[in-house]
Design a protein around this motif. Sequence first.
Motif, PDB file in Angstrom:
ATOM      1  N   ARG A 199     -32.188   5.044  -5.092  1.00 34.61           N
ATOM      2  CA  ARG A 199     -31.823   3.814  -4.369  1.00 34.61           C
ATOM      3  C   ARG A 199     -30.505   3.024  -5.079  1.00 34.61           C
ATOM      4  O   ARG A 199     -29.587   2.543  -4.504  1.00 34.61           O
ATOM      5  N   ASN A 200     -30.738   3.203  -6.306  1.00 34.20           N
ATOM      6  CA  ASN A 200     -29.431   2.480  -7.247  1.00 34.20           C
ATOM      7  C   ASN A 200     -28.591   3.200  -7.067  1.00 34.20           C
ATOM      8  O   ASN A 200     -27.255   2.652  -7.368  1.00 34.20           O
ATOM      9  N   ALA A 201     -28.276   4.531  -6.310  1.00 30.27           N
ATOM     10  CA  ALA A 201     -27.024   5.319  -6.477  1.00 30.27           C
ATOM     11  C   ALA A 201     -26.436   4.932  -5.232  1.00 30.27           C
ATOM     12  O   ALA A 201     -25.269   5.227  -4.795  1.00 30.27           O
ATOM     13  N   ILE A 202     -27.018   4.212  -4.306  1.00 26.24           N
ATOM     14  CA  ILE A 202     -26.483   4.046  -2.882  1.00 26.24           C
ATOM     15  C   ILE A 202     -25.392   3.224  -2.862  1.00 26.24           C
ATOM     16  O   ILE A 202     -24.230   3.856  -2.391  1.00 26.24           O
ATOM     17  N   LEU A 203     -25.279   2.150  -3.715  1.00 24.68           N
ATOM     18  CA  LEU A 203     -24.122   1.356  -3.678  1.00 24.68           C
ATOM     19  C   LEU A 203     -22.876   1.807  -4.385  1.00 24.68           C
ATOM     20  O   LEU A 203     -21.887   1.880  -3.808  1.00 24.68           O
ATOM     21  N   PRO A 204     -23.122   2.674  -5.646  1.00 21.05           N
ATOM     22  CA  PRO A 204     -21.736   3.141  -6.016  1.00 21.05           C
ATOM     23  C   PRO A 204     -21.514   4.496  -5.265  1.00 21.05           C
ATOM     24  O   PRO A 204     -20.066   4.598  -5.142  1.00 21.05           O
ATOM     25  N   LEU A 205     -22.118   5.107  -4.649  1.00 21.72           N
ATOM     26  CA  LEU A 205     -21.745   6.217  -3.747  1.00 21.72           C
ATOM     27  C   LEU A 205     -20.912   5.946  -2.522  1.00 21.72           C
ATOM     28  O   LEU A 205     -19.923   6.179  -2.123  1.00 21.72           O
ATOM     29  N   TYR A 206     -21.514   4.496  -1.896  1.00 23.60           N
ATOM     30  CA  TYR A 206     -20.704   3.941  -0.828  1.00 23.60           C
ATOM     31  C   TYR A 206     -19.476   3.194  -1.198  1.00 23.60           C
ATOM     32  O   TYR A 206     -18.417   3.163  -0.421  1.00 23.60           O
ATOM     33  N   LEU A 207     -19.256   2.721  -2.369  1.00 23.70           N
ATOM     34  CA  LEU A 207     -18.009   2.262  -2.998  1.00 23.70           C
ATOM     35  C   LEU A 207     -16.975   3.235  -3.176  1.00 23.70           C
ATOM     36  O   LEU A 207     -16.172   3.067  -2.851  1.00 23.70           O
ATOM     37  N   CYS A 208     -17.607   4.434  -3.900  1.00 17.88           N
ATOM     38  CA  CYS A 208     -16.759   5.747  -3.765  1.00 17.88           C
ATOM     39  C   CYS A 208     -15.939   6.011  -2.488  1.00 17.88           C
ATOM     40  O   CYS A 208     -14.989   6.264  -2.272  1.00 17.88           O
ATOM     41  N   PHE A 209     -16.924   6.005  -1.427  1.00 18.91           N
ATOM     42  CA  PHE A 209     -16.549   6.151   0.053  1.00 18.91           C
ATOM     43  C   PHE A 209     -15.650   5.344   0.466  1.00 18.91           C
ATOM     44  O   PHE A 209     -14.471   5.662   0.848  1.00 18.91           O
ATOM     45  N   SER A 210     -15.773   4.040   0.439  1.00 24.42           N
ATOM     46  CA  SER A 210     -15.035   2.903   1.069  1.00 24.42           C
ATOM     47  C   SER A 210     -13.481   2.745  -0.044  1.00 24.42           C
ATOM     48  O   SER A 210     -12.513   2.540   0.743  1.00 24.42           O
ATOM     49  N   ILE A 211     -13.587   3.122  -1.239  1.00 17.77           N
ATOM     50  CA  ILE A 211     -12.292   3.011  -1.898  1.00 17.77           C
ATOM     51  C   ILE A 211     -11.485   4.274  -1.491  1.00 17.77           C
ATOM     52  O   ILE A 211     -10.392   3.965  -1.245  1.00 17.77           O
ATOM     53  N   ALA A 212     -12.257   5.465  -1.375  1.00 21.25           N
ATOM     54  CA  ALA A 212     -11.331   6.538  -0.910  1.00 21.25           C
ATOM     55  C   ALA A 212     -10.865   6.377   0.593  1.00 21.25           C
ATOM     56  O   ALA A 212      -9.741   6.699   0.518  1.00 21.25           O
ATOM     57  N   TRP A 213     -11.911   5.684   1.043  1.00 21.87           N
ATOM     58  CA  TRP A 213     -11.025   5.182   2.556  1.00 21.87           C
ATOM     59  C   TRP A 213      -9.951   4.482   2.655  1.00 21.87           C
ATOM     60  O   TRP A 213      -9.014   4.665   3.267  1.00 21.87           O
ATOM     61  N   GLY A 214      -9.887   3.431   2.027  1.00 18.10           N
ATOM     62  CA  GLY A 214      -8.829   2.512   1.686  1.00 18.10           C
ATOM     63  C   GLY A 214      -7.792   3.275   1.121  1.00 18.10           C
ATOM     64  O   GLY A 214      -6.777   3.016   1.675  1.00 18.10           O
ATOM     65  N   LEU A 215      -7.816   4.141   0.339  1.00 22.73           N
ATOM     66  CA  LEU A 215      -6.563   4.935  -0.414  1.00 22.73           C
ATOM     67  C   LEU A 215      -6.271   5.841   0.726  1.00 22.73           C
ATOM     68  O   LEU A 215      -4.860   5.957   0.692  1.00 22.73           O
ATOM     69  N   GLU A 216      -7.070   6.347   1.578  1.00 24.74           N
ATOM     70  CA  GLU A 216      -6.644   7.064   2.588  1.00 24.74           C
ATOM     71  C   GLU A 216      -5.639   6.461   3.570  1.00 24.74           C
ATOM     72  O   GLU A 216      -4.635   6.949   4.154  1.00 24.74           O
ATOM     73  N   MET A 217      -6.198   5.274   3.845  1.00 27.58           N
ATOM     74  CA  MET A 217      -5.379   4.456   4.690  1.00 27.58           C
ATOM     75  C   MET A 217      -4.044   3.905   4.137  1.00 27.58           C
ATOM     76  O   MET A 217      -2.911   3.913   4.912  1.00 27.58           O
ATOM     77  N   VAL A 218      -3.791   3.749   2.961  1.00 24.79           N
ATOM     78  CA  VAL A 218      -2.508   3.538   2.451  1.00 24.79           C
ATOM     79  C   VAL A 218      -1.731   4.796   2.534  1.00 24.79           C
ATOM     80  O   VAL A 218      -0.483   4.417   2.962  1.00 24.79           O
ATOM     81  N   THR A 219      -2.290   6.003   2.539  1.00 25.39           N
ATOM     82  CA  THR A 219      -1.402   7.283   2.841  1.00 25.39           C
ATOM     83  C   THR A 219      -0.928   7.177   4.030  1.00 25.39           C
ATOM     84  O   THR A 219       0.248   7.528   4.471  1.00 25.39           O
ATOM     85  N   HIS A 220      -1.952   7.063   5.076  1.00 24.51           N
ATOM     86  CA  HIS A 220      -1.702   7.217   6.535  1.00 24.51           C
ATOM     87  C   HIS A 220      -0.788   6.084   7.137  1.00 24.51           C
ATOM     88  O   HIS A 220       0.293   6.417   7.738  1.00 24.51           O
ATOM     89  N   LEU A 221      -0.631   4.859   6.424  1.00 25.65           N
ATOM     90  CA  LEU A 221      -0.019   3.847   6.617  1.00 25.65           C
ATOM     91  C   LEU A 221       1.545   4.146   6.220  1.00 25.65           C
ATOM     92  O   LEU A 221       2.530   3.845   6.851  1.00 25.65           O
ATOM     93  N   GLU A 222       1.511   4.777   5.049  1.00 26.17           N
ATOM     94  CA  GLU A 222       2.940   5.028   4.618  1.00 26.17           C
ATOM     95  C   GLU A 222       3.481   5.919   5.356  1.00 26.17           C
ATOM     96  O   GLU A 222       4.787   5.819   5.660  1.00 26.17           O
ATOM     97  N   GLU A 223       3.088   7.113   5.912  1.00 29.04           N
ATOM     98  CA  GLU A 223       3.576   8.126   6.464  1.00 29.04           C
ATOM     99  C   GLU A 223       4.056   7.406   8.036  1.00 29.04           C
ATOM    100  O   GLU A 223       5.144   7.819   8.449  1.00 29.04           O
ATOM    101  N   LEU A 224       3.073   6.591   8.563  1.00 24.65           N
ATOM    102  CA  LEU A 224       3.355   5.964   9.938  1.00 24.65           C
ATOM    103  C   LEU A 224       4.766   5.035   9.647  1.00 24.65           C
ATOM    104  O   LEU A 224       5.707   5.273  10.362  1.00 24.65           O
TER     105      LEU A 224
END
Length: 306
Positions: free
Chosen positions: A99-124
């Motif tokens: 249960r303690n691993a849920i938040l860190p794992l989702y933070l990894c996912f959300s940070i990665a998604w934010g960085l993905e949007m950085v890439t997508h927005l730059e291309e656009l």
Amino acid sequence: MAHMSPAVNLVWAVLTVMFETFLVYHLWSFDRFKCLRWNHGPRSGAFKRVMTYSYLTSIPLIAIYAVGFSIIKYSYGFTVIPGLGITPTPYELWRGSARNAILPLYLCFSIAWGLEMVTHLEELCFWLFLIRSGSAKQDWLRSIYFKTWAIGSVVAVICMPLVTIFTREDPYKCEAYTILTGSIGSLSLTIWFLPILWTFPAFLESLKQANVDTSTMVRLTKFHELNCIRVFFRFLFTVPFVILGIDGVRPHQHINDKMCASINPSFQLDLLGMIAGIGCVVSSGITLIIFFPRSIKGEMADREAR
């Protein structure tokens, strides 16, 4: 996470690890990892470094998220719950460490998604700048498109983790709002790409009329074709998550509650999760090829020169 079956997490884990392996192979073949150096030649400016490191950081973060939840979900498997039937073991029945691993794992996912949007927005923004710039003398770093990318990138990198943190008390809502926020942002960027794909052939024709050299035309044509394929897979990535996210924030989940096999056997949830994983990995792979385009001819010449 909590609703999806272990098989969905395993598919995400296998795909991301395979892509991580391909990434290492591709970058080694590209220039023996020289592109990862902080100061790599005269063109390694601050903007290029930001794009390189933001993109390359997002990939292992997604892999950590996928592998972590895959291990947890397979460790606990399925559970028979009275009144519900057979369902993936809810997080309430996990041990404290899981249960303690849920938040860190989702933070990894959300940070990665934010960085993905950085890439997508730059291309656009860059392709919009390229198509609409009336003169080759215009500076990308001074354009309104660059400023839009800079502001949007800051918003994406900050907002995605904050959504995860502010909803962390309820892992189900944390999952739903993180997915919904990220998918709406990524879907919006993907839709904005459609006018570029539509007008790009006319842009290529104008370059042809201006007698632009053949190598540039070939490179731009190749990028256009890759962008068409990538946009298709980005829809495969974002649309399923928009559906799951909207369903997850509603009081009664019509899709997310269908993992109970004895009540309403449904593969909708697993199917949407797997499609999203395939779309995410394939679109990221095409981004890798566009960011670091290999030249087989140049590689053969380098080998012969040694």
